[in-house]
Design a protein around this motif. Structure first.
Motif, PDB file in Angstrom:
ATOM      1  N   VAL A 282       0.784  -1.203  -0.053  1.00 49.19           N
ATOM      2  CA  VAL A 282       0.205  -0.036   0.063  1.00 49.19           C
ATOM      3  C   VAL A 282       0.850   1.324   0.011  1.00 49.19           C
ATOM      4  CG1 VAL A 282      -1.896   1.253   1.228  1.00 49.19           C
ATOM      5  CG2 VAL A 282      -2.005  -0.990   0.971  1.00 49.19           C
ATOM      6  N   GLY A 283       1.898   1.475   0.592  1.00 47.97           N
ATOM      7  CA  GLY A 283       2.832   2.489   1.072  1.00 47.97           C
ATOM      8  C   GLY A 283       2.319   3.342   2.080  1.00 47.97           C
ATOM      9  N   LYS A 284       3.110   4.026   2.671  1.00 45.07           N
ATOM     10  CA  LYS A 284       2.905   4.849   3.842  1.00 45.07           C
ATOM     11  C   LYS A 284       2.241   6.139   3.473  1.00 45.07           C
ATOM     12  CE  LYS A 284       7.306   7.360   3.957  1.00 45.07           C
ATOM     13  NZ  LYS A 284       8.540   7.661   4.588  1.00 45.07           N
ATOM     14  N   ALA A 285       2.170   6.676   2.138  1.00 47.36           N
ATOM     15  CA  ALA A 285       1.478   7.688   1.807  1.00 47.36           C
ATOM     16  C   ALA A 285      -0.052   7.522   1.700  1.00 47.36           C
ATOM     17  CB  ALA A 285       1.955   8.345   0.690  1.00 47.36           C
ATOM     18  N   ARG A 286      -0.330   5.968   1.426  1.00 41.49           N
ATOM     19  CA  ARG A 286      -1.602   5.823   1.166  1.00 41.49           C
ATOM     20  C   ARG A 286      -2.356   4.791   2.134  1.00 41.49           C
ATOM     21  NH1 ARG A 286      -3.966   7.905  -3.447  1.00 41.49           N
ATOM     22  NH2 ARG A 286      -2.516   7.856  -5.186  1.00 41.49           N
ATOM     23  N   TYR A 287      -1.598   4.941   3.339  1.00 38.60           N
ATOM     24  CA  TYR A 287      -2.096   3.823   4.396  1.00 38.60           C
ATOM     25  C   TYR A 287      -3.396   4.174   5.122  1.00 38.60           C
ATOM     26  CZ  TYR A 287      -1.991  -0.239   6.962  1.00 38.60           C
ATOM     27  OH  TYR A 287      -2.138  -1.717   7.560  1.00 38.60           O
ATOM     28  N   ALA A 288      -3.501   5.663   5.174  1.00 37.93           N
ATOM     29  CA  ALA A 288      -4.759   6.161   5.822  1.00 37.93           C
ATOM     30  C   ALA A 288      -5.990   6.089   4.947  1.00 37.93           C
ATOM     31  CB  ALA A 288      -4.502   7.604   6.124  1.00 37.93           C
ATOM     32  N   GLU A 289      -5.927   6.150   3.603  1.00 36.84           N
ATOM     33  CA  GLU A 289      -6.649   5.775   2.518  1.00 36.84           C
ATOM     34  C   GLU A 289      -7.072   4.355   2.711  1.00 36.84           C
ATOM     35  OE1 GLU A 289      -7.414   6.009  -2.170  1.00 36.84           O
ATOM     36  OE2 GLU A 289      -5.255   6.764  -1.317  1.00 36.84           O
ATOM     37  N   TYR A 290      -6.283   3.655   2.698  1.00 33.73           N
ATOM     38  CA  TYR A 290      -6.354   2.198   2.719  1.00 33.73           C
ATOM     39  C   TYR A 290      -7.372   1.777   3.809  1.00 33.73           C
ATOM     40  CZ  TYR A 290      -5.139  -2.763   4.211  1.00 33.73           C
ATOM     41  OH  TYR A 290      -4.901  -3.886   4.684  1.00 33.73           O
ATOM     42  N   ALA A 291      -6.807   2.236   5.139  1.00 33.47           N
ATOM     43  CA  ALA A 291      -7.683   1.729   6.226  1.00 33.47           C
ATOM     44  C   ALA A 291      -9.145   2.728   6.158  1.00 33.47           C
ATOM     45  CB  ALA A 291      -7.073   2.517   7.626  1.00 33.47           C
ATOM     46  N   ALA A 292      -9.374   3.595   5.784  1.00 37.01           N
ATOM     47  CA  ALA A 292     -10.417   4.329   5.580  1.00 37.01           C
ATOM     48  C   ALA A 292     -11.235   3.471   4.500  1.00 37.01           C
ATOM     49  CB  ALA A 292     -10.270   5.711   5.142  1.00 37.01           C
ATOM     50  N   ASP A 293     -10.968   2.968   3.391  1.00 40.23           N
ATOM     51  CA  ASP A 293     -11.332   2.276   2.529  1.00 40.23           C
ATOM     52  C   ASP A 293     -12.143   0.967   3.069  1.00 40.23           C
ATOM     53  OD1 ASP A 293     -11.296   4.176   0.478  1.00 40.23           O
ATOM     54  OD2 ASP A 293      -9.583   3.141  -0.481  1.00 40.23           O
ATOM     55  N   LEU A 294     -11.252   0.200   3.863  1.00 39.67           N
ATOM     56  CA  LEU A 294     -11.793  -1.015   4.214  1.00 39.67           C
ATOM     57  C   LEU A 294     -12.932  -0.653   5.465  1.00 39.67           C
ATOM     58  CD1 LEU A 294      -8.542  -3.062   4.812  1.00 39.67           C
ATOM     59  CD2 LEU A 294      -9.940  -2.925   2.820  1.00 39.67           C
ATOM     60  N   HIS A 295     -12.739   0.218   6.245  1.00 38.83           N
ATOM     61  CA  HIS A 295     -13.606   0.864   7.221  1.00 38.83           C
ATOM     62  C   HIS A 295     -14.946   1.146   6.374  1.00 38.83           C
ATOM     63  CE1 HIS A 295     -15.746   3.373  10.327  1.00 38.83           C
ATOM     64  NE2 HIS A 295     -15.256   2.506  10.962  1.00 38.83           N
ATOM     65  N   ARG A 296     -15.018   1.822   5.289  1.00 40.70           N
ATOM     66  CA  ARG A 296     -15.983   1.934   4.349  1.00 40.70           C
ATOM     67  C   ARG A 296     -16.718   0.892   3.913  1.00 40.70           C
ATOM     68  NH1 ARG A 296     -16.155   1.985  -0.884  1.00 40.70           N
ATOM     69  NH2 ARG A 296     -14.005   2.193  -1.018  1.00 40.70           N
ATOM     70  N   LEU A 297     -16.095  -0.105   3.607  1.00 39.56           N
ATOM     71  CA  LEU A 297     -16.640  -1.184   2.937  1.00 39.56           C
ATOM     72  C   LEU A 297     -17.186  -2.221   4.068  1.00 39.56           C
ATOM     73  CD1 LEU A 297     -13.927  -2.028   0.443  1.00 39.56           C
ATOM     74  CD2 LEU A 297     -16.397  -1.608  -0.142  1.00 39.56           C
ATOM     75  N   LEU A 298     -17.062  -2.060   5.468  1.00 36.83           N
ATOM     76  CA  LEU A 298     -17.536  -3.086   6.364  1.00 36.83           C
ATOM     77  C   LEU A 298     -18.698  -2.573   6.952  1.00 36.83           C
ATOM     78  CD1 LEU A 298     -16.075  -5.807   7.477  1.00 36.83           C
ATOM     79  CD2 LEU A 298     -15.111  -4.090   9.163  1.00 36.83           C
TER      80      LEU A 298
END
Length: 437
Positions: A282-298
């Motif tokens: 994912v990369g550190k620059a995108r990790y907040a986006e990654y976590a937010a996307d998974l939160h949105r999908l759950l």
């Protein structure tokens, strides 16, 4: 001309400031160094030119991949001895932290003289081009959709038969869960089942597996727990292989395999999400986006199981640099984060983190099993990929096994919940109840 190996040994000891614990064999068949030690074989003086033109890890890696450097004897022992000499000396660590290590060496007259002697041994001429296995066609910003697809393809689209040889019948490319001395296949099945139990899967639920690999987790979850599952991957070869397995097991009505980025998934909510060995891309620059996307999908009350390799924290986190060999030959653009940073990002996205389990020693055992698979049929591995690719995998997996054993890196399963406003997490009062299953 005098024998090359004694000259190389003397120069290495001068450059490294201490005795060299491995034996050296040069292209002229001369040898020097401690008898009985693993042998570092320098097959061609081209290796020296690569190292002189690109000092450090990348020059060494290019020589290894090209077959100009090799090790005779125990590869693990050789790597351990060389790591202790080059990377783990106090002065080397201090130089890395301060950024002044290379500059200080360049100003040392003895070191400069040794480098000139090494250049004479290397012979005239420019270094040869990098091996074709090196990933050099990267354009644009890191971790865009297009560049991530290219990075994943570089690593995974090298032939499913090659992965079958390395990974074995389980076709699971992540840390196994070893119990009671079973086989690699047993340990991978137990890891997948542990994830399903941590997610509390049950019939009728929807599971999203991010970075679904060759489909092993979603197949197990659908077959054993009755869920409907979606696996997303950016590797077309993985997806084709996984779809074939789904069809062969008669699970096409319950398992879907997509070539899709996790950022493009829009059909939530899901009851559970697994992400196994994917967040490293994912990369550190995108990790907040990654976590937010998974939160949105759950859905509220749903669980996330994030299984991720972690590095040790640094005193100056801004000084972190991606490993040159791994970046060029194994996982382009991959980045590791400390487990604390992963937990923090998940919490900031709105998750409640409920459990963190380290499987560090388990990954060392897994990697040694993969190396054994590769070495047992190395000739076929070469035919299925290339000599350079097979050498890359042997080196990276053996070095990684040692890194896990020595606590230089770790791997953790983080269980998090999208806890609803009521505060009802759905987790048992007794910790780790899944271990009783």
């Amino acid at each position: 001309m005098s024998a090359a190996a004694p000259q190389l040994l003397a120069l290495a000891e001068k450059l490294l400031g201490g005795p060299v614990p491995v034996r050296i064999r040069a292209w002229d068949r001369s040898e020097a160094g401690p008898p009985g030690a693993p042998v570092l074989v320098i097959r061609h003086r081209r290796a020296l030119r690569r190292i002189l033109w690109r000092p450090g890890e990348l020059g060494l890696a290019r020589a290894w991949v090209a077959g100009e450097l090799d090790v005779e004897g125990d590869l693990y022992e050789a790597l351990d001895l060389l790591a202790e000499l080059i990377w783990e000396r106090p002065e080397a660590a201090e130089g890395e932290r301060s950024g002044r290590g290379a500059l200080a060496l360049a100003r040392d007259p003895e070191v400069r003289a040794a480098a000139r002697s090494l250049a004479r041994l290397a012979g005239p001429g420019l270094p040869p081009p990098p091996p074709r296995e090196e990933n050099r066609r990267r354009t644009g910003l890191r971790h865009t959709l297009r560049r991530d697809r290219a990075a994943i393809s570089h690593h995974y689209d090298v032939g499913n038969e090659f992965y079958e040889l390395v990974l074995g019948p389980s076709m699971v490319y992540s840390c196994a869960y070893w119990q009671d001395g079973g086989s690699l296949e047993d340990a991978q099945r137990d890891k997948i089942d542990l994830i399903c139990r941590k997610l509390a899967l049950r019939e009728g639920q929807r599971l999203l597996d991010v970075g679904g690999g060759w489909g092993s987790l979603v197949l197990h979850a659908a077959r054993e727990y009755g869920v409907s599952a979606v696996a997303v991957t950016l590797s077309r070869e993985q997806a084709a292989y996984a779809r074939k397995r789904v069809a062969e097991e008669g699970l096409t009505d319950r398992v879907e395999i997509r070539v899709q980025d996790y950022r493009e998934v829009a059909d939530g909510p899901y009851d559970a999400i697994s992400s196994v060995g994917m967040a490293e891309h994912v990369g550190k620059a995108r990790y907040a986006e990654y976590a937010a996307d998974l939160h949105r999908l759950l859905r509220p009350g749903g669980r996330l199981l994030n299984h991720q390799i972690a590095r040790r924290p640094l005193a100056d986190e801004e000084a972190y640099e991606v490993d040159e060999f791994i970046d060029a030959y194994v996982f382009p653009d991959g980045e590791l984060a400390p487990v604390g940073r992963t937990v923090g990002a998940l919490e900031e996205a709105g998750f409640e983190v409920r459990d963190v389990e380290s499987l560090r020693e388990h990954y060392a055992l897994t990697l040694r099993a993969w190396v054994a698979n590769l070495e047992s049929d190395f000739g076929r591995a070469v035919r299925l990929s290339s000599p350079g690719r097979a050498r890359i995998w042997r080196l990276y997996m053996a070095a990684s096994a040692l890194a896990f054993e020595r606590n230089r890196i770790g791997v953790n399963q983080v269980l998090a919940v999208k806890t609803p406003e009521s505060g009802a997490s759905g987790l048992p009062l007794r910790a780790r109840e899944w271990n009783d299953a």
